[in-house]
Each structure stands twice: as C-alpha cells, then as structure tokens.
Design a protein around this motif. Structure first.
Motif, PDB file in Angstrom:
ATOM      1  N   UNK A   1      90.282  50.936 -33.338  1.00 52.07           N
ATOM      2  CA  UNK A   1      91.494  50.208 -33.384  1.00 52.07           C
ATOM      3  C   UNK A   1      90.242  48.837 -33.111  1.00 52.07           C
ATOM      4  N   UNK A   2      89.016  48.559 -32.444  1.00 53.73           N
ATOM      5  CA  UNK A   2      88.474  47.561 -32.932  1.00 53.73           C
ATOM      6  C   UNK A   2      88.289  47.216 -34.464  1.00 53.73           C
ATOM      7  N   UNK A   3      88.194  47.950 -35.103  1.00 53.87           N
ATOM      8  CA  UNK A   3      87.596  48.249 -35.408  1.00 53.87           C
ATOM      9  C   UNK A   3      88.440  47.578 -37.321  1.00 53.87           C
ATOM     10  N   UNK A   4      90.171  48.317 -37.083  1.00 58.95           N
ATOM     11  CA  UNK A   4      91.043  47.172 -37.459  1.00 58.95           C
ATOM     12  C   UNK A   4      91.404  46.415 -37.206  1.00 58.95           C
ATOM     13  N   UNK A   5      91.114  45.926 -35.453  1.00 59.93           N
ATOM     14  CA  UNK A   5      91.134  44.331 -35.581  1.00 59.93           C
ATOM     15  C   UNK A   5      90.235  43.309 -35.525  1.00 59.93           C
ATOM     16  N   UNK A   6      89.262  43.820 -35.735  1.00 64.85           N
ATOM     17  CA  UNK A   6      88.338  43.145 -36.343  1.00 64.85           C
ATOM     18  C   UNK A   6      88.319  42.744 -38.356  1.00 64.85           C
ATOM     19  N   UNK A   7      89.137  44.042 -38.932  1.00 62.60           N
ATOM     20  CA  UNK A   7      89.499  43.860 -40.531  1.00 62.60           C
ATOM     21  C   UNK A   7      90.635  42.933 -40.660  1.00 62.60           C
ATOM     22  N   UNK A   8      91.762  42.878 -39.595  1.00 62.06           N
ATOM     23  CA  UNK A   8      92.694  41.744 -39.819  1.00 62.06           C
ATOM     24  C   UNK A   8      92.146  40.532 -39.511  1.00 62.06           C
ATOM     25  N   UNK A   9      90.824  40.352 -38.513  1.00 55.32           N
ATOM     26  CA  UNK A   9      90.553  39.346 -38.723  1.00 55.32           C
ATOM     27  C   UNK A   9      89.686  38.231 -39.799  1.00 55.32           C
ATOM     28  N   UNK A  10      89.218  39.278 -40.059  1.00 55.42           N
ATOM     29  CA  UNK A  10      88.431  39.109 -41.457  1.00 55.42           C
ATOM     30  C   UNK A  10      89.826  38.840 -42.454  1.00 55.42           C
ATOM     31  N   UNK A  11      90.345  39.334 -42.683  1.00 52.26           N
ATOM     32  CA  UNK A  11      91.439  39.083 -43.246  1.00 52.26           C
ATOM     33  C   UNK A  11      92.288  38.080 -43.603  1.00 52.26           C
ATOM     34  N   UNK A  12      92.498  38.024 -42.215  1.00 50.15           N
ATOM     35  CA  UNK A  12      93.155  36.343 -42.035  1.00 50.15           C
ATOM     36  C   UNK A  12      92.301  35.067 -42.833  1.00 50.15           C
ATOM     37  N   UNK A  13      91.306  35.384 -42.146  1.00 50.64           N
ATOM     38  CA  UNK A  13      90.062  34.390 -42.320  1.00 50.64           C
ATOM     39  C   UNK A  13      89.537  34.413 -43.923  1.00 50.64           C
ATOM     40  N   UNK A  14      90.286  35.404 -44.532  1.00 47.01           N
ATOM     41  CA  UNK A  14      89.947  34.794 -46.150  1.00 47.01           C
ATOM     42  C   UNK A  14      90.675  34.704 -46.647  1.00 47.01           C
ATOM     43  N   UNK A  15      92.641  34.040 -46.112  1.00 47.17           N
ATOM     44  CA  UNK A  15      93.422  33.497 -46.701  1.00 47.17           C
ATOM     45  C   UNK A  15      93.454  31.972 -45.865  1.00 47.17           C
ATOM     46  N   UNK A  16      92.567  31.450 -45.289  1.00 50.59           N
ATOM     47  CA  UNK A  16      92.170  30.148 -45.476  1.00 50.59           C
ATOM     48  C   UNK A  16      92.487  28.975 -46.142  1.00 50.59           C
ATOM     49  N   UNK A  17      92.148  29.283 -47.794  1.00 54.68           N
ATOM     50  CA  UNK A  17      92.536  29.060 -48.998  1.00 54.68           C
ATOM     51  C   UNK A  17      94.108  28.981 -48.547  1.00 54.68           C
TER      52      UNK A  17
END
Length: 156
Positions: A32-48
């Motif tokens: 779950x922590x890894x999934x949460x981290x992946x989601x956070x990273x994906x959201x960060x990639x959408x900053x554009x």
C-alpha cells in the motif's frame, strides 16, 4: 438521549478511537505504501497540466486564483488530521470551494461535468501526498451511514 445527542456521541467516539489508535490503523502494508508513492509520483508528473488540457476556461482560473489556492490548502490539510471525519472535511471543503468557483464563473449553474475537471486540476496542483492512504483510511474507518449526503457525494 435524542438522535442528535447519540449522533454527536458516535462522532466523538469515532474521533477518539481514530486519534488514539492512528499510528496503528493508518499504517499500511509495504504494498500500500508503494502504491501510494507511485500515485504521488504520477500526480507530480502531471504538473505540466494547464486548465485548457481539462477544458477549463483560463479566465475561470485567473479570476478565481485566490479561491483555487484556498481549495489546494484545504486539500493539503488532510495529512494534519487523524480522524476520518476531519480528513473527509478537508476533501469536502476543497470541493465546496471548487463548486463555488464554478457557480461564480457560470452565473450559478454548474454540474459534476464541470466540477470534476476543476477538482482534478486542484488535486494535481496541490499533490497533497498520501492520497491513496487517506482515501483508504476514510473508507475503512468512517461510519458508512455518515458517508451519506453532501460529504459522501463529494467523497465519491
């Protein structure tokens, strides 16, 4: 005791238990922590993302910039709280501000089709962290009967 008193007592017990046991019940498995981290990273990639990518008129964002900042701040407060209700209130407040932004932009008329893109934009811009874990926590520990009504609608 009347219904309102019992409901208030139930809210108090839910909060007390959640706050006292937070470290144990909020903790997640490694997966779950890894999934949460992946989601956070994906959201960060959408900053554009720009408002136009989500079909949000730029003038809506420009006119409501202070309100958008309030909505982002409300969403980011979620990690400061330990009870499912308080976390839900952060989401609810963010949604209410976004809804008011749209009502002001569209002279009182807006619906879910307009609200969802704005909420996505706010979420991406705020990227509050632990989105997955917070949503899982609310689903698991907020009494289901208290997820009805306006707060439940916005949570869904």
């Amino acid at each position: 005791a009347g219904r309102e008193e019992l409901a208030a007592a139930g809210e108090g017990i839910e909060k007390l238990v959640a706050v006292k046991l937070f470290e144990r019940i909020f903790s997640a498995s490694d997966t779950e922590r890894e999934e949460d981290q992946r989601l956070s990273e994906r959201i960060a990639c959408l900053q554009f993302l720009e408002p136009a990518h989500l079909d949000i008129p730029l003038e809506t964002i420009e006119r409501a910039r202070p309100s958008i900042e309030v909505a982002k701040a409300e969403l980011c407060k979620i990690n400061a709280y330990k009870s499912p209700k308080d976390k839900l209130v952060c989401i609810f407040n963010c949604c209410k501000v976004a809804s008011k932004v749209l009502c002001a932009a569209k002279d009182g008329g807006s619906g879910a089709d307009d609200l969802l893109p704005l909420l996505i934009f706010i979420l991406v811009q705020a990227n509050p962290g632990h989105v997955h874990l917070n949503l899982r926590f609310i689903e698991a520990f907020r009494c289901a009967t208290r997820l009805l009504g306006e707060q439940g609608y916005f949570f869904t």
